[in-house]
Design a protein around this motif. Structure first.
Motif, PDB file in Angstrom:
ATOM      1  N   GLU A 195       0.828  -1.202   0.000  1.00 59.38           N
ATOM      2  CA  GLU A 195       0.000   0.000   0.000  1.00 59.38           C
ATOM      3  C   GLU A 195       0.868   1.261   0.000  1.00 59.38           C
ATOM      4  O   GLU A 195       0.621   2.204  -0.747  1.00 59.38           O
ATOM      5  CB  GLU A 195      -0.919   0.011   1.239  1.00 59.38           C
ATOM      6  CG  GLU A 195      -1.876  -1.159   1.345  1.00 59.38           C
ATOM      7  CD  GLU A 195      -3.149  -0.972   0.530  1.00 59.38           C
ATOM      8  OE1 GLU A 195      -3.295   0.070  -0.139  1.00 59.38           O
ATOM      9  OE2 GLU A 195      -3.992  -1.890   0.561  1.00 59.38           O
ATOM     10  N   TYR A 196       1.898   1.254   0.831  1.00 62.02           N
ATOM     11  CA  TYR A 196       2.739   2.446   0.964  1.00 62.02           C
ATOM     12  C   TYR A 196       3.554   2.709  -0.305  1.00 62.02           C
ATOM     13  O   TYR A 196       3.582   3.833  -0.815  1.00 62.02           O
ATOM     14  CB  TYR A 196       3.691   2.303   2.156  1.00 62.02           C
ATOM     15  CG  TYR A 196       4.496   3.552   2.415  1.00 62.02           C
ATOM     16  CD1 TYR A 196       4.001   4.546   3.250  1.00 62.02           C
ATOM     17  CD2 TYR A 196       5.741   3.749   1.820  1.00 62.02           C
ATOM     18  CE1 TYR A 196       4.726   5.708   3.485  1.00 62.02           C
ATOM     19  CE2 TYR A 196       6.471   4.903   2.037  1.00 62.02           C
ATOM     20  CZ  TYR A 196       5.962   5.874   2.877  1.00 62.02           C
ATOM     21  OH  TYR A 196       6.678   7.025   3.096  1.00 62.02           O
ATOM     22  N   VAL A 197       4.199   1.665  -0.811  1.00 63.42           N
ATOM     23  CA  VAL A 197       5.051   1.846  -1.995  1.00 63.42           C
ATOM     24  C   VAL A 197       4.236   2.241  -3.215  1.00 63.42           C
ATOM     25  O   VAL A 197       4.675   3.035  -4.045  1.00 63.42           O
ATOM     26  CB  VAL A 197       5.869   0.571  -2.278  1.00 63.42           C
ATOM     27  CG1 VAL A 197       6.715   0.742  -3.527  1.00 63.42           C
ATOM     28  CG2 VAL A 197       6.763   0.252  -1.091  1.00 63.42           C
ATOM     29  N   ALA A 198       3.028   1.691  -3.322  1.00 66.03           N
ATOM     30  CA  ALA A 198       2.163   2.056  -4.444  1.00 66.03           C
ATOM     31  C   ALA A 198       1.711   3.503  -4.354  1.00 66.03           C
ATOM     32  O   ALA A 198       1.583   4.198  -5.367  1.00 66.03           O
ATOM     33  CB  ALA A 198       0.957   1.127  -4.494  1.00 66.03           C
ATOM     34  N   ALA A 199       1.483   3.984  -3.130  1.00 67.35           N
ATOM     35  CA  ALA A 199       0.974   5.343  -2.935  1.00 67.35           C
ATOM     36  C   ALA A 199       2.087   6.399  -2.948  1.00 67.35           C
ATOM     37  O   ALA A 199       1.874   7.522  -3.410  1.00 67.35           O
ATOM     38  CB  ALA A 199       0.205   5.427  -1.611  1.00 67.35           C
ATOM     39  N   PRO A 247       5.730   6.219  -4.174  1.00 63.67           N
ATOM     40  CA  PRO A 247       6.947   5.640  -4.766  1.00 63.67           C
ATOM     41  C   PRO A 247       8.174   6.536  -4.631  1.00 63.67           C
ATOM     42  O   PRO A 247       9.304   6.042  -4.564  1.00 63.67           O
ATOM     43  CB  PRO A 247       6.562   5.429  -6.230  1.00 63.67           C
ATOM     44  CG  PRO A 247       5.446   6.397  -6.476  1.00 63.67           C
ATOM     45  CD  PRO A 247       4.688   6.449  -5.195  1.00 63.67           C
ATOM     46  N   LYS A 248       7.985   7.838  -4.569  1.00 62.98           N
ATOM     47  CA  LYS A 248       9.122   8.752  -4.470  1.00 62.98           C
ATOM     48  C   LYS A 248       9.701   8.803  -3.055  1.00 62.98           C
ATOM     49  O   LYS A 248      10.766   9.397  -2.846  1.00 62.98           O
ATOM     50  CB  LYS A 248       8.712  10.149  -4.912  1.00 62.98           C
ATOM     51  CG  LYS A 248       8.354  10.241  -6.394  1.00 62.98           C
ATOM     52  CD  LYS A 248       8.012  11.672  -6.800  1.00 62.98           C
ATOM     53  CE  LYS A 248       7.665  11.747  -8.285  1.00 62.98           C
ATOM     54  NZ  LYS A 248       7.313  13.136  -8.699  1.00 62.98           N
ATOM     55  N   ALA A 249       9.030   8.181  -2.114  1.00 66.02           N
ATOM     56  CA  ALA A 249       9.489   8.227  -0.722  1.00 66.02           C
ATOM     57  C   ALA A 249      10.443   7.084  -0.384  1.00 66.02           C
ATOM     58  O   ALA A 249      10.983   7.046   0.723  1.00 66.02           O
ATOM     59  CB  ALA A 249       8.297   8.191   0.222  1.00 66.02           C
ATOM     60  N   VAL A 250      10.647   6.149  -1.319  1.00 67.78           N
ATOM     61  CA  VAL A 250      11.508   5.000  -1.039  1.00 67.78           C
ATOM     62  C   VAL A 250      12.506   4.788  -2.170  1.00 67.78           C
ATOM     63  O   VAL A 250      12.255   5.165  -3.324  1.00 67.78           O
ATOM     64  CB  VAL A 250      10.678   3.713  -0.848  1.00 67.78           C
ATOM     65  CG1 VAL A 250       9.773   3.830   0.361  1.00 67.78           C
ATOM     66  CG2 VAL A 250       9.860   3.408  -2.091  1.00 67.78           C
ATOM     67  N   ARG A 251      13.674   4.212  -1.822  1.00 69.22           N
ATOM     68  CA  ARG A 251      14.682   3.874  -2.830  1.00 69.22           C
ATOM     69  C   ARG A 251      14.368   2.542  -3.488  1.00 69.22           C
ATOM     70  O   ARG A 251      14.698   2.315  -4.650  1.00 69.22           O
ATOM     71  CB  ARG A 251      16.063   3.788  -2.181  1.00 69.22           C
ATOM     72  CG  ARG A 251      16.645   5.122  -1.762  1.00 69.22           C
ATOM     73  CD  ARG A 251      17.996   4.913  -1.106  1.00 69.22           C
ATOM     74  NE  ARG A 251      18.909   4.174  -1.963  1.00 69.22           N
ATOM     75  CZ  ARG A 251      20.102   3.711  -1.558  1.00 69.22           C
ATOM     76  NH1 ARG A 251      20.473   3.889  -0.302  1.00 69.22           N
ATOM     77  NH2 ARG A 251      20.885   3.061  -2.387  1.00 69.22           N
ATOM     78  N   GLY A 252      13.779   1.649  -2.740  1.00 74.99           N
ATOM     79  CA  GLY A 252      13.468   0.324  -3.250  1.00 74.99           C
ATOM     80  C   GLY A 252      12.524  -0.373  -2.286  1.00 74.99           C
ATOM     81  O   GLY A 252      12.262   0.112  -1.175  1.00 74.99           O
ATOM     82  N   LYS A 292       1.266  -0.378  -9.976  1.00 76.49           N
ATOM     83  CA  LYS A 292       1.592   0.953  -9.469  1.00 76.49           C
ATOM     84  C   LYS A 292       2.973   1.011  -8.819  1.00 76.49           C
ATOM     85  O   LYS A 292       3.449   2.096  -8.478  1.00 76.49           O
ATOM     86  CB  LYS A 292       0.536   1.386  -8.442  1.00 76.49           C
ATOM     87  CG  LYS A 292      -0.870   1.502  -9.020  1.00 76.49           C
ATOM     88  CD  LYS A 292      -1.862   1.928  -7.950  1.00 76.49           C
ATOM     89  CE  LYS A 292      -3.270   2.025  -8.521  1.00 76.49           C
ATOM     90  NZ  LYS A 292      -4.264   2.447  -7.491  1.00 76.49           N
ATOM     91  N   ILE A 293       3.608  -0.129  -8.646  1.00 80.02           N
ATOM     92  CA  ILE A 293       4.913  -0.158  -8.001  1.00 80.02           C
ATOM     93  C   ILE A 293       5.995  -0.015  -9.063  1.00 80.02           C
ATOM     94  O   ILE A 293       6.162  -0.880  -9.925  1.00 80.02           O
ATOM     95  CB  ILE A 293       5.092  -1.455  -7.192  1.00 80.02           C
ATOM     96  CG1 ILE A 293       4.037  -1.502  -6.090  1.00 80.02           C
ATOM     97  CG2 ILE A 293       6.493  -1.535  -6.596  1.00 80.02           C
ATOM     98  CD1 ILE A 293       4.063  -2.748  -5.253  1.00 80.02           C
ATOM     99  N   THR A 294       6.717   1.084  -8.997  1.00 78.98           N
ATOM    100  CA  THR A 294       7.693   1.414 -10.034  1.00 78.98           C
ATOM    101  C   THR A 294       9.123   1.469  -9.511  1.00 78.98           C
ATOM    102  O   THR A 294      10.052   1.719 -10.281  1.00 78.98           O
ATOM    103  CB  THR A 294       7.344   2.776 -10.660  1.00 78.98           C
ATOM    104  OG1 THR A 294       7.295   3.774  -9.635  1.00 78.98           O
ATOM    105  CG2 THR A 294       5.998   2.708 -11.365  1.00 78.98           C
ATOM    106  N   VAL A 295       9.328   1.261  -8.208  1.00 75.40           N
ATOM    107  CA  VAL A 295      10.675   1.317  -7.638  1.00 75.40           C
ATOM    108  C   VAL A 295      11.342  -0.047  -7.763  1.00 75.40           C
ATOM    109  O   VAL A 295      10.661  -1.065  -7.961  1.00 75.40           O
ATOM    110  CB  VAL A 295      10.627   1.741  -6.158  1.00 75.40           C
ATOM    111  CG1 VAL A 295       9.988   3.121  -6.022  1.00 75.40           C
ATOM    112  CG2 VAL A 295       9.869   0.715  -5.323  1.00 75.40           C
TER     113      VAL A 295
END
Length: 203
Positions: free
Chosen positions: A4-8, A10-15, A143-146
């Motif tokens: 949920e978090y990574v999908a919402a 993506p710019k907040a995480v490196r991977g 939605k996960i692009t990282v």
């Protein structure tokens, strides 16, 4: 929650490391019921009186749980099997004892009462929400692009490797690593391989 978090954001995480991660409550419940049924059969044939007693106690619910309609009661039924069968979580039960000892030692070092291990308020609160009990997050995969690592134990009875393969197929560019002799906690049963896999992602 990770999906949920990574999908919402993506710019907040490196991977993203999806480690034996939940992708669907219905799928996970089905996996738990299936694995529990197999363990109950094994228990009935065990030379251990304790194991036979466990199998006898759980046997009446093997057919009951899977027939429940989607929702809180089905989730709670699956959770009861999961809490009764540590084999669903560990490929080697000796690892469970060693891990528990480390947790107890850490609690003592920080003067935290052992009772916190059994106070599962967040889990119980979620279980009361039918939205959680039937949640399927596979629609989030696109939605996960990282950069993403899908890491899973081959002997995980709660989140089986088939679920990891679904995640790897659905998340573009995801790298899949399945660890043998490993259950639901790769960082416990295969710490070196887990560390190496994560370092490859962030390095």
């Amino acid at each position: 929650m990770g999906l949920e978090y990574v999908a919402a954001f993506p710019k907040a995480v490196r991977g993203y490391v999806h480690m034996d991660g939940l992708i669907s409550q219905p799928l996970s419940q089905d996996a738990i019921f299936a694995a529990a049924g197999e363990w109950v059969k094994r228990d009935a044939l065990s030379e251990s009186a304790e194991r036979r007693a466990r199998g006898k106690r759980l046997a009446p619910f093997v057919d009951y749980g899977p027939k429940l309609p989607p929702g809180t009661q089905r989730l709670l039924s699956a959770m009861q099997f999961a809490m009764s069968l540590p084999e669903l979580y560990y490929a080697d039960l000796k690892q469970q004892a060693a891990y528990q000892a480390k947790i107890i030692a850490a609690l003592k070092a920080y003067k935290v009462p052992e009772s916190v291990l059994y106070a599962n308020e967040p889990g119980i609160a979620l279980a009361q929400n039918d939205g959680y009990a039937t949640r399927d997050a596979q629609s989030l995969f696109p939605k996960i692009t990282v950069p993403t690592l899908i890491l899973n134990g081959n002997q995980d009875g709660v989140i089986p490797p088939e679920h990891a393969r679904l995640a790897a197929k659905g998340i573009s560019g995801a790298r899949l690593e399945l660890l043998d002799r490993c259950g639901h906690f790769p960082f416990v049963e295969q710490p070196e391989k887990t560390t190496q896999a994560i370092l490859k992602l962030v390095g």
